[in-house]
Enzyme design. Structure first.
Site, PDB file in Angstrom:
ATOM      1  N   VAL A 140       0.858  -1.189   0.000  1.00 27.37           N
ATOM      2  CA  VAL A 140       0.000   0.000   0.000  1.00 27.37           C
ATOM      3  C   VAL A 140       0.893   1.238   0.000  1.00 27.37           C
ATOM      4  CG1 VAL A 140      -1.696   1.331   1.304  1.00 27.37           C
ATOM      5  CG2 VAL A 140      -1.895  -1.158   1.183  1.00 27.37           C
ATOM      6  N   PHE A 141       0.576   2.181  -0.887  1.00 27.97           N
ATOM      7  CA  PHE A 141       1.372   3.405  -1.004  1.00 27.97           C
ATOM      8  C   PHE A 141       0.714   4.536  -0.230  1.00 27.97           C
ATOM      9  CE2 PHE A 141       2.381   7.348  -3.533  1.00 27.97           C
ATOM     10  CZ  PHE A 141       3.698   7.452  -3.131  1.00 27.97           C
ATOM     11  N   GLY A 142       1.488   5.155   0.666  1.00 32.12           N
ATOM     12  CA  GLY A 142       1.016   6.310   1.414  1.00 32.12           C
ATOM     13  C   GLY A 142       1.714   7.570   0.963  1.00 32.12           C
ATOM     14  N   TYR A 143       0.937   8.603   0.656  1.00 32.64           N
ATOM     15  CA  TYR A 143       1.509   9.872   0.203  1.00 32.64           C
ATOM     16  C   TYR A 143       0.993  11.047   1.018  1.00 32.64           C
ATOM     17  CZ  TYR A 143      -3.009  10.177  -2.150  1.00 32.64           C
ATOM     18  OH  TYR A 143      -4.364  10.206  -2.411  1.00 32.64           O
ATOM     19  N   GLY A 144       0.121  10.751   1.992  1.00 34.27           N
ATOM     20  CA  GLY A 144      -0.412  11.776   2.889  1.00 34.27           C
ATOM     21  C   GLY A 144      -0.172  11.360   4.322  1.00 34.27           C
ATOM     22  N   SER A 145      -1.246  11.260   5.098  1.00 33.32           N
ATOM     23  CA  SER A 145      -1.087  10.931   6.514  1.00 33.32           C
ATOM     24  C   SER A 145      -0.579   9.508   6.744  1.00 33.32           C
ATOM     25  CB  SER A 145      -2.410  11.133   7.258  1.00 33.32           C
ATOM     26  OG  SER A 145      -3.422  10.296   6.723  1.00 33.32           O
ATOM     27  N   GLU A 205     -10.510   5.662   4.421  1.00 33.46           N
ATOM     28  CA  GLU A 205     -10.508   6.539   3.250  1.00 33.46           C
ATOM     29  C   GLU A 205     -11.889   6.618   2.590  1.00 33.46           C
ATOM     30  OE1 GLU A 205      -7.815   8.129   2.889  1.00 33.46           O
ATOM     31  OE2 GLU A 205      -6.468   6.921   4.101  1.00 33.46           O
TER      32      GLU A 205
END
Length: 207
Positions: free
Chosen positions: A19-24, A99
């Site tokens: 899983v890619f996280g780019y925010g919190s 989300e």
């Protein structure tokens, strides 16, 4: 008669889910994972264009959080997390709920910062423009003013922005995210957080 026994072997190939996280998710990965990998995805830009009514804002005063928008020349840094195989279903259900306000799952190619590693597919949550909480583009000054004044169940919208900027300097110090850092500068001006001591007091203060 002689009989030959034939054995059919079923080979189960397990494909890891990342899983890619780019925010919190960069600083608040509230789920189990086996590995984390710093890197980036191509073809997107990170923008504070998604409204948040359940985390950093409320329905009558939505906060602004990041989403990914298509940008042919874009590059977005973040962290990929490898999920434990026996917990994939539970983690995905948790993230789908986290989300739920406007975000949809998609698959993109992730490029690790370590060039010795091959690119691989990751699950990512982004928001289609037609979702009801999509706020879209606005002048940077207007976005900053909204972020500086909004707050939700998970805390102040400004804290979200400031943590994101701090995280980006930590994981990708050579990458300049003009949108994030431009908003950080303007929000710090609005909140009179001109030096690091003032910033630290703000980040440590309780809502």
């Amino acid at each position: 008669l002689a009989y030959r026994a034939c054995c059919i072997v079923h080979v189960v190939v397990s494909i890891a889910m990342w899983v890619f996280g780019y925010g919190s998710l960069i600083w608040n990965a509230d789920f189990p994972y086996e590995e984390r990998c710093v890197g980036f995805v191509k073809g997107f830009a990170r923008r504070f264009w998604q409204g948040s009514i359940d985390h950093r804002g409320v329905p009558e005063a939505p906060g602004r959080v990041v989403t990914l928008v298509e940008d042919e020349q874009g590059l977005v840094w973040g962290i990929a997390y490898k999920l434990p195989q026996h917990q994939v279903q539970d983690v995905v259900a948790h993230l789908d709920y986290r989300e739920k306000c406007g975000y949809c799952a998609s698959t993109v190619v992730f490029h690790p910062k370590d060039s010795r590693l091959n690119a691989f597919e990751v699950r990512v949550y982004l928001t289609p423009a037609e979702n009801p909480w999509f706020l879209g583009p606005a002048p940077l000054e207007d976005i900053a003013a909204e972020i500086a004044t909004r707050c939700g169940p998970n805390g102040r919208n400004a804290e979200y922005l400031l943590k994101l900027a701090e995280s980006m300097r930590s994981i990708a110090p050579d990458h300049q995210d003009d949108h994030v850092f431009g908003l950080e500068k303007k929000v710090r001006e609005i909140l009179c957080l001109q030096d690091d001591d003032e910033l630290a007091r703000y980040m440590n203060a309780r809502d």
